[in-house]
Design an enzyme around this catalytic site. Sequence first.
Site, PDB file in Angstrom:
ATOM      1  N   CYS A  95      44.833  46.290  44.685  1.00 26.80           N
ATOM      2  CA  CYS A  95      46.046  45.649  45.202  1.00 26.80           C
ATOM      3  C   CYS A  95      46.942  46.652  45.931  1.00 26.80           C
ATOM      4  O   CYS A  95      47.214  47.736  45.420  1.00 26.80           O
ATOM      5  CB  CYS A  95      46.816  45.003  44.053  1.00 26.80           C
ATOM      6  N   CYS A 111      44.225  43.039  40.138  1.00 29.91           N
ATOM      7  CA  CYS A 111      43.184  43.484  41.064  1.00 29.91           C
ATOM      8  C   CYS A 111      43.285  44.992  41.277  1.00 29.91           C
ATOM      9  O   CYS A 111      44.361  45.516  41.602  1.00 29.91           O
ATOM     10  CB  CYS A 111      43.320  42.760  42.395  1.00 29.91           C
ATOM     11  N   CYS A 139      52.696  39.405  39.351  1.00 34.22           N
ATOM     12  CA  CYS A 139      51.412  38.745  39.472  1.00 34.22           C
ATOM     13  C   CYS A 139      50.788  38.593  38.093  1.00 34.22           C
ATOM     14  O   CYS A 139      51.051  39.397  37.190  1.00 34.22           O
ATOM     15  CB  CYS A 139      50.477  39.544  40.386  1.00 34.22           C
TER      16      CYS A 139
END
Length: 338
Positions: free
Chosen positions: A62, A59, A55
């Site tokens: 996650c 975040c 990714c």
Amino acid sequence: MLSDASPSALLLLLLLLVAALYLLAPPLHPPFPRSATRPLTQVPISVNYHFTRRCNKSCGFCFHTATTSHIEPLPNQKEALRLLAAAGMRKINFAGGEPFLYPKPLGAMLAFCKRELALESVSIVTNGSLVREAFLREHAEDLDILAVSCDSFHEETNVAIGRGEGDQVAQLYRIAGWCRKYGVLFKLNTVVNRLNVREDMNAHVAALKPFRWKCFQVLIVQGENDSAERLRDGNKFTISDGEFDEFCERHRGQACLVPEPNRLMAKSYLILDEYLRFLDRTGKQPSRSILEVGVQRALESVYWDEESFLERGGLYDWARPEGEKGGCGGASVEELDW
């Protein structure tokens, strides 16, 4: 009198007596509660295929982190999708990681699922940062739903979460416009967490008009985001059930709102990982690859809460619309200046 009855009548009476005794007799084994039983066969109606863990965002909560960079060769992925379709899959959702890190194989899989497998619904979940209009222009006819994750309409909050770089909201509006232009259902995903739980998103949701707005209570998954020893520690983002309910109550006027508290989300998603294995959210090991053991044997080795899948609205009108598809209603995208 019995002596006057015909042989056929006597036989019928005997059968009725045997049936009555069978029905009245106690079972040889006590029945298991429904939650402890499993059907002999399961149908993977809706599958979330996380074909990469890589990714371009970070975040903090996650729950499918970049612990590997593995990705299967495209022929293997297509064969796995073919097996799933043969086992009853009707909807496939491509997720990650970030699926748009691999736009060419992603586009090839969309076409394969729609044109060769004739699946009812093909969707993608993305953080939106790598979505380009050219991709939708080329692949829209093979894509039913594009879901974009956006946790806040305040860019400083997105940056603090690890999802934004200061331009996520403007990009979200661009994607919503592209979806309308090319006839793809636009969906909005929001993880309700410690940093956004008090935010009022009504005006933006009404303007964006998603056909579904999924609001997830931030989830802790064992082995993924459950401690400081992991790539992500989601514990600092958690909220109470009551706080999640308050967020949903604040936005109850949005007809497209689909709340997913932890009790419904934790074990109700059927997830195929980057090694083509079903994941088990009870802490057990994942299944073996469906290319090795087949779909049914792989399913039997993991726990998938089908009742919660249905309770959270896992079955819905998920096909690409023939014409204009309504959303939450409200102002048009163009009415807000970005």
